[in-house]
Scaffold this active site. Structure first.
Site, PDB file in Angstrom:
ATOM      1  CG  HIS A 121      -0.522   0.358   2.514  1.00  0.00           C
ATOM      2  ND1 HIS A 121      -0.553   1.482   2.998  1.00  0.00           N
ATOM      3  CD2 HIS A 121      -0.420  -0.561   3.451  1.00  0.00           C
ATOM      4  CE1 HIS A 121      -0.260   1.579   4.221  1.00  0.00           C
ATOM      5  NE2 HIS A 121       0.101   0.268   4.494  1.00  0.00           N
ATOM      6  CG  ASP A 133       1.947   1.689   7.807  1.00  0.00           C
ATOM      7  OD1 ASP A 133       1.712   1.346   7.028  1.00  0.00           O
ATOM      8  OD2 ASP A 133       1.094   2.020   8.798  1.00  0.00           O
ATOM      9  CD  GLU A 167      -3.450  -1.143   4.915  1.00  0.00           C
ATOM     10  OE1 GLU A 167      -3.422  -2.108   5.748  1.00  0.00           O
ATOM     11  OE2 GLU A 167      -3.157   0.065   5.418  1.00  0.00           O
ATOM     12  CD  GLU A 168      -2.499   2.847   6.820  1.00  0.00           C
ATOM     13  OE1 GLU A 168      -3.338   2.310   8.017  1.00  0.00           O
ATOM     14  OE2 GLU A 168      -1.227   2.683   7.169  1.00  0.00           O
ATOM     15  CG  ASP A 196       1.436  -2.782   5.386  1.00  0.00           C
ATOM     16  OD1 ASP A 196       1.889  -1.816   5.681  1.00  0.00           O
ATOM     17  OD2 ASP A 196       0.310  -3.088   5.564  1.00  0.00           O
ATOM     18  CG  HIS A 283      -1.043   4.196  11.825  1.00  0.00           C
ATOM     19  ND1 HIS A 283      -2.156   3.407  12.135  1.00  0.00           N
ATOM     20  CD2 HIS A 283      -0.317   3.519  10.910  1.00  0.00           C
ATOM     21  CE1 HIS A 283      -2.371   2.630  11.229  1.00  0.00           C
ATOM     22  NE2 HIS A 283      -1.423   2.700  10.252  1.00  0.00           N
TER      23      HIS A 283
HETATM   24  N1  TRP Z   1      -1.682  -2.697   7.644  1.00  0.00           N
HETATM   25  C1  TRP Z   1      -1.352  -2.279   8.837  1.00  0.00           C
HETATM   26  C2  TRP Z   1      -1.331  -0.841   8.557  1.00  0.00           C
HETATM   27  O1  TRP Z   1      -0.886  -0.485   7.512  1.00  0.00           O
HETATM   28  C3  TRP Z   1      -0.162  -2.807   9.807  1.00  0.00           C
HETATM   29  C4  TRP Z   1      -0.102  -4.026  10.057  1.00  0.00           C
HETATM   30  C5  TRP Z   1      -0.591  -4.552  11.281  1.00  0.00           C
HETATM   31  C6  TRP Z   1       0.285  -5.252   9.477  1.00  0.00           C
HETATM   32  N2  TRP Z   1      -0.557  -5.869  11.353  1.00  0.00           N
HETATM   33  C7  TRP Z   1      -0.127  -6.295  10.352  1.00  0.00           C
HETATM   34  C8  TRP Z   1       0.830  -5.381   8.158  1.00  0.00           C
HETATM   35  C9  TRP Z   1       0.320  -7.456   9.818  1.00  0.00           C
HETATM   36  C10 TRP Z   1       1.187  -6.723   7.733  1.00  0.00           C
HETATM   37  C11 TRP Z   1       0.810  -7.698   8.514  1.00  0.00           C
HETATM   38  O2  TRP Z   1      -1.464   0.215   9.330  1.00  0.00           O
HETATM   39 ZN    ZN Z   2      -0.748   1.669   8.528  1.00  0.00          ZN
END
Ligand code: TRP
Ligand code: ZN
Length: 313
Positions: A121, A133, A167-168, A196, A283
């Site tokens: 993302h 991130d 994605e967020e 990610d 974040h």
């Molecule tokens: N996708 C989440 C984000 O972008 C971060 C995240 C939390 C994540 N747990 C995960 C990404 C496990 C990959 C696998 O805020």
């Molecule tokens: Zn994130």
């Protein structure tokens, strides 16, 4: 569904095979072809991160869905891919009343009935620049794609790279992409690899425990460099692989940790600080270019390229 692959054992084994071939070609034997994955220069990945940071700084401090910093990020990635010979497509969708964009890049060639995809993302949260991130995954997927072009790699399978919007906001872009695939096109995707958060400042080395072939491929890379991994458990299904998995497509990926705390046992095997989050800037506004562990970014970028090469060959 399982992704089939004619696998070689480890990264070390591939290196050994290439060494042998070099020796035999010196001796005058016909050069055999082993498509070994290239090492991904971490400096190149970091240069993309510096660009994403500049884009955030010039656009109110973030690269979030519906903000100017998101589209500028997408334009940056797309220009690099176009110059390298990819066929790129921007897919638009709407979320929260704002236009979102996915970027899809196809590498010409290979069997389009067997598509290997790698994606990440590209949006950040509004609080910050989103460099770990998920500038990290976005930059590594970009650099792996550029490595495919540099090598003029022509695998048996077709390669497709993707950068997801929103994605967020709940994996909006990747869900939209999967929902728009015809049944036939869905069945043509052999596997989807997700990246990610792969440069966390206090990193762990986590491999998704989904499709066994993809999981074993990442594990083989890490075994080859002598680094132990753990199964990813920090919120399974919390990233863009989830819509693919729900559609019955084999998935896998890498992750270096978000706001979970590194244990003493994990610090003993991976280094870093026990009792501290894998990413204490998760974040938040401090997710800048300072929020990256270069070793984790380097290893995960190389593992990404290794898996793309192995699973598509
Ligand atoms: N996708 C989440 C984000 O972008 C971060 C995240 C939390 C994540 N747990 C995960 C990404 C496990 C990959 C696998 O805020
Ligand atoms: Zn994130």
């Amino acid at each position: 569904m399982k992704l089939s692959v004619t696998g070689r054992a480890t990264a070390a084994a591939v290196v050994a095979a290439v060494t042998l071939l070099t020796t035999s070609s010196i001796a005058g034997a016909a050069p055999a072809r082993v498509a070994a994955a290239p090492n991904i220069p971490v400096a190149n990945v970091k240069a993309h991160l510096a660009q994403l940071q500049s884009i955030a700084t010039a656009n109110g401090g973030n690269r979030a869905h519906g903000r100017t910093g998101y589209k500028a990020s997408l334009d940056y990635v797309q220009a690099k891919l176009n110059a390298a010979g990819f066929t790129t497509t921007v897919q638009q969708f709407t979320s929260g009343g704002r236009t979102g964009y996915n970027l899809i890049a196809d590498w010409p060639g290979g069997d389009t009935g067997q598509v290997v995809m790698a994606g990440s993302h590209l949006d950040s949260v509004t609080a910050g620049a989103g460099i770990n991130d998920n500038g990290s995954g976005s930059a590594a997927v970009l650099e792996a794609a550029l490595a495919v072009s540099r090598a003029q790699y022509q695998p048996t399978k077709h390669l497709r790279f993707a950068w997801w919007g929103a994605e967020e906001l709940g994996m909006v872009g990747s869900r939209y992409y999967v929902s728009r695939l015809s049944t036939t096109d869905r069945s043509r995707i052999s596997g989807y690899l997700n990246f990610d958060m792969i440069g966390s400042p206090n990193p762990g080395y986590f491999v998704y425990d989904d499709d066994p072939t993809i999981e074993k491929t990442f594990q083989a890379y890490y075994a080859g460099i002598g680094v132990s991994t753990e199964i990813e458990t920090e919120g399974d299904g919390r990233s863009d692989h989830a819509p693919f998995d729900s559609a019955g497509i084999p998935v896998g990926g890498l992750f270096s940790g978000a706001d979970y705390i590194k244990t003493a046992a994990q610090a003993a095997k991976w280094g870093g600080t026990a009792g501290l989050a894998f990413d204490r800037c998760y974040h938040s506004s401090c997710d800048t270019t300072s929020n990256i562990n270069d070793t984790a970014l380097d290893r995960n970028s190389d593992a990404l390229a290794y898996a793309v090469w192995e699973l598509s060959s």
